[in-house]
Motif scaffolding. Sequence first.
Motif: not given
Length: 253
Positions: A32-55
């Motif tokens: 949901k966070a990634d989807e919200n970011i992709s639909h917000d033209p003012d958000d420079p991020r591609e996806v939400i940042g994840r903590l190291p190790g979490l991926d």
Amino acid sequence: MNKRNTTDRKQIFAEISKTRDVFAKLDDFFHKADENISHDPDDPREVIGRLPGLDRLMFLIPCVINRLEEDISKSKDDENFASIIEGLQAIKDGINSVLTYYLHDDVECAINLLSNVLSKIDKLSGKKFQSGIRLFRDIARIAPDFQIILNMLEGFRENRRIRPKEPEANTAWSPECWLDYYREQARLEEPLIAIVDAEGLSGTSLEKGFKRMMEESEQRDRMMEKRLLSYKLMRNRDAAFSQEHPERFLDLS
């Protein structure tokens, strides 16, 4: 299979279901966070940042659960069911610690949860199990990624401790406000300044402040050493891990 054993197995499968539900909540949060970011033209991020190790954990945890379900289905009547449930609860608490950070920005609570998780995993991995249940080996394999997350959260906590409250956006500060802001920053970053400011300038306050300064300097050195070890750990685990075959990573010696 006796009645007690049947009840124990039902409890384990119920705990597996709860663990999957908590993991699904975390996975859904990222989607949901990634989807919200992709639909917000003012958000420079591609996806939400994840903590190291979490991926890596996002691939490993479902694999650990699936392997446990498979092993339980094949197991005999002499399994240590209480320890298996304890292992599942450790995974669930680990996931909840990450949710606590992302959903509530509660670093302290997330750190406490993860510290307890790692203590529980350490205790379980130190036991000798003769059965074919792979859970205890698997959670020992994923524990370093929880440790990497814990190290990062401890760094966040330290950074917040020595940073004053940031100015509000679009708020004009007077020179006096900015001076107070940087004075507070100096007090938080330098214990000697904080003690002299609170107690006045004297030989006693300077000695007390210098002692505190040395203690915090040693603590920062330890944290830096921990970060370097964490970086090496991440690099080594990244090199050994494949998203296409997470089970191979779990089976490494």
